[in-house]
Design a protein around this motif. Structure first.
Motif, short mmCIF file in Angstrom:
data_model
loop_
_atom_site.label_atom_id
_atom_site.label_comp_id
_atom_site.label_asym_id
_atom_site.label_seq_id
_atom_site.Cartn_x
_atom_site.Cartn_y
_atom_site.Cartn_z
N SER A 1 -2.92 -11.16 -2.88
CA SER A 1 -3.16 -9.69 -3.33
C SER A 1 -2.03 -8.44 -2.45
N ARG A 2 -2.41 -9.01 -0.84
CA ARG A 2 -1.05 -7.73 -0.27
C ARG A 2 0.40 -8.10 -0.15
N ASP B 1 0.27 -5.31 -3.14
CA ASP B 1 -0.23 -4.09 -2.72
C ASP B 1 1.39 -3.39 -2.27
N ILE B 2 1.83 -4.71 -0.78
CA ILE B 2 3.19 -4.21 -0.80
C ILE B 2 4.10 -3.63 -2.20
N GLU C 1 3.59 -3.50 -5.24
CA GLU C 1 3.63 -1.53 -5.05
C GLU C 1 3.70 -0.17 -5.52
N LEU C 2 3.39 -0.63 -3.66
CA LEU C 2 3.64 0.57 -2.76
C LEU C 2 5.35 1.52 -2.61
#
Length: 106
Positions: free
Chosen positions: A9-10, A13-14, A16-17
């Motif tokens: 998940s992390r 997220d990275i 996506e950022l």
């Protein structure tokens, strides 16, 4: 198992950022290109020929250089091309008409 799913998940997220940041950079680049194109359309191009007299506005900005020579001192120097204006030797000033104003009535 929780650590593995949290790690995935992390990572997502990275990523996506990173995509959002890249989109922002791309949008900024496109905006700057459009702004520059609009600005460039509004700039009037001046054509000067060798030996032509010009007026020089004194400023410290240097955008693009044009080499000119003083008639009195024969000294050559470079100036910003946007500072040069055509010099019209036979320019006639129009007479200014003066109009007398009356005092306002109260």
């Amino acid at each position: 198992m929780e650590m593995e799913s949290a790690g995935k998940s992390r990572k997502l997220d990275i990523q996506e950022l990173e995509e959002i940041r890249n989109d922002a950079y791309e949008n900024c680049r496109v905006y700057k290109e459009k702004k520059k194109a609009f600005h460039d359309k509004l700039i009037t191009r001046k054509q000067f020929s060798t030996g032509q007299k010009v007026l020089l506005y004194d400023s410290t900005l240097k955008i693009f250089a044009v080499e000119i020579q003083s008639e009195e001192t024969r000294k050559c120097f470079k100036v910003n091309g946007q500072q040069l204006k055509p010099f019209y030797e036979n320019f006639q000033m129009h007479t200014v008409e003066e109009i007398a104003l009356e005092e306002p009535r109260i």
